[in-house]
Design a protein around this motif. Sequence first.
Motif, mmCIF file in Angstrom:
data_model
loop_
_atom_site.group_PDB
_atom_site.id
_atom_site.type_symbol
_atom_site.label_atom_id
_atom_site.label_comp_id
_atom_site.label_asym_id
_atom_site.label_seq_id
_atom_site.Cartn_x
_atom_site.Cartn_y
_atom_site.Cartn_z
ATOM 1 N N GLY A 236 95.693 79.884 -80.160
ATOM 2 C CA GLY A 236 96.522 79.728 -81.356
ATOM 3 C C GLY A 236 97.208 81.020 -81.788
ATOM 4 N N SER B 110 88.061 78.644 -79.766
ATOM 5 C CA SER B 110 88.458 77.237 -79.663
ATOM 6 C C SER B 110 87.911 76.620 -78.386
ATOM 7 C CB SER B 110 89.991 77.107 -79.686
ATOM 8 O OG SER B 110 90.493 77.606 -80.901
ATOM 9 N N GLN C 195 92.328 73.185 -84.261
ATOM 10 C CA GLN C 195 93.068 74.291 -84.880
ATOM 11 C C GLN C 195 94.457 73.844 -85.340
ATOM 12 O OE1 GLN C 195 93.020 77.681 -82.294
ATOM 13 N NE2 GLN C 195 93.911 79.038 -83.807
ATOM 14 N N ASP D 33 87.845 74.082 -86.664
ATOM 15 C CA ASP D 33 88.576 75.217 -86.091
ATOM 16 C C ASP D 33 89.605 75.716 -87.106
ATOM 17 O OD1 ASP D 33 89.564 77.122 -84.400
ATOM 18 O OD2 ASP D 33 89.826 75.774 -82.680
HETATM 19 MG MG LIG Z 1 91.648 79.181 -81.447
#
Ligand SMILES: [Mg+2]
Lengths: 263, 284
Positions: free
Chosen positions: A142, B45, B92, B170
């Motif tokens: 991310g 993650s 996430q 997450d």
């Molecule tokens: Mg992550």
Amino acid sequence: MPNVIEVKNLSYCYDNDEKLILDNISFHIQKGEYVTFIGCNGSGKSTLMKILMGLIEIKKGNIYINNLLLNERNLLEIRKHIGIVFQNPDNQFIGATVKDDIAFGLENMCIKQKDMDPLIEEYAAKVGMIEYLDKEPSSLSGGQKQRVAIADALSMNLDIILLDEATAMLDPKGREEIVSLTHKMQKENENLTILNVTHHMEEAFLSDRIIVLNKGKIVLEGKPKDVFAKGDFLKSIGLDLPFSLKMENALKEAGFLNLLGEK
Amino acid sequence: MAITFENVYYQYKNEDKNYSLNDITFDLEGHFFAGVIGETGSGKSTLIQHINALLRPSKGLVKIDDFTVQVQNKKKLKKIKELRKKVGVVFQFPEYQLFEDTVLKDVAFGPKNFNVSKEDAIKKAKKALKMVGIDESYYEKSPFELSGGERRKVAIAGIIAIEPEILVLDEPCAGLDPKSSSEMMELFLNLYNQGLSLIMVSHNMDIVLKYCTKCLVLNRGKLLYNLKPTEFFYNEMYLNTAKINEPNLLYYVKMALKKNYKLDVNNIKDISSFILELKRCKNA
Ligand SMILES: [Mg+2]
Ligand SMILES: Nc1ncnc2c1ncn2[C@@H]1O[C@H](COP(=O)(O)OP(=O)(O)OP(=O)(O)O)[C@@H](O)[C@H]1O
Ligand SMILES: Nc1ncnc2c1ncn2[C@@H]1O[C@H](COP(=O)(O)OP(=O)(O)OP(=O)(O)O)[C@@H](O)[C@H]1O
Ligand SMILES: [Mg+2]
């Protein structure tokens, strides 16, 4: 300083809904300013950014960007000067690799092929992604995705960059680095204007000016220290003070003045 | 409740040499609220997706009570549904778990999928939406017509509605405004107090210090530490090794310690408990 953005009496509601998402908003942004928008979830920040980017059509009110009226006819010209980083970076990756992705933006800016590689490397290094140039954007974590999306926008030598929670997935060190990178670029380039959206009050505190949205209206605007002097009001609309100010207030109130003010 | 990782390695298919998880071994037992922390790309993650077998280890094994997840053992697919009822994971990027055409249907999908009647699923969905602060006016909206923060709240509600025994989150507060973020954390704390165990990835160290009973610290695919938050955050050497910034709170706590306040750091979780502790020292 001339205005790069002028918004006059802008109102907006989505087609499928009569609720006013933006309610008669007017503001100016000067060339070279770093302005942060804050406001609770659903207050209209992303809608405003998408309108400025020409991704959503204006229904009521006028917007001028670099003195050009934002409309369908001027959109292509305006798009040469303005870029956006979205909340979810997956929505904007185009290239098969990180390198291609940055290159794609540069191509659009008509950068010559031979100048491209050094630029790609420069910006990948700036956001700490130089080791990942050959990776697929979809296979990044991310925070890595957000870094690449930011490199895309910064590398294009744009006049106006809109950052819509571009740092939301970064670790604290990463956020500090990327936020200070954007500030450094804005200070070094007097033509660069940055509009930032964030839920991090610490990050907002660093900008030249803060505009506070609530239920589609601008409810407060000013220098960070003036905006954050209104703690109770900010709390009443779902916002807060930066941590250091909250702590200082609490220490003052409890009489621990000896623990204040070394930061 | 027990989660065990035994020498877990994970390698994404398109990667030839790098392991995103590299020999991870730990136990979480009993009732816990564990934080998973580490810099960008450290494997957080990837790790949590093993807990409901969304990813399966390339080597090693993961045990969740009497479920065992190991290298692509397709035989066990039958039990996977049970595992996913027990372990609810919120991703996430919430976009990837929203797909129905209305918010209410989306949140009701989970319980329905686990054989709850349609009526009860709707009831559970309404209850979960209320818990995360999404009111009735959103029920008939499309999940794709929500703001970023609203979408995250709906995604969290979708998992809460399944009523899992372990809630895996997450970065649940990324994109939430400050008030929503603290309300969400209080909701998680409530669920914890009601007996749920939670595992939460977070980049907000102040939140981890305040709420978590344990923290798993990752760095480049390796598990560096599995400690109580105070044990980790007050150790400069650990912080440097893991490349993690200390919680904002600690700057002030450390200043007070330097000024000879005899603080018990185990009592300090946030600004108000810090002030209480300062007062206690002053009066002592
Ligand atoms: Mg992550
Ligand atoms: N495509 C759409 N159709 C209908 N309503 C929408 C659409 N997109 C957003 N909305 C609504 O408009 C309001 C403003 O959304 P917007 O995304 O601008 O909020 P935001 O300030 O960016 O919030 P956040 O902090 O959660 O990202 C929200 O209440 C949202 O539900
Ligand atoms: N689908 C994928 N294919 C290949 N490599 C991947 C994939 N997803 C993640 N990775 C790599 O695995 C490593 C760990 O990624 P992961 O998403 O677990 O990190 P993270 O700790 O969650 O980071 P962040 O805080 O940025 O979300 C990273 O180096 C990442 O580039
Ligand atoms: Mg938004």
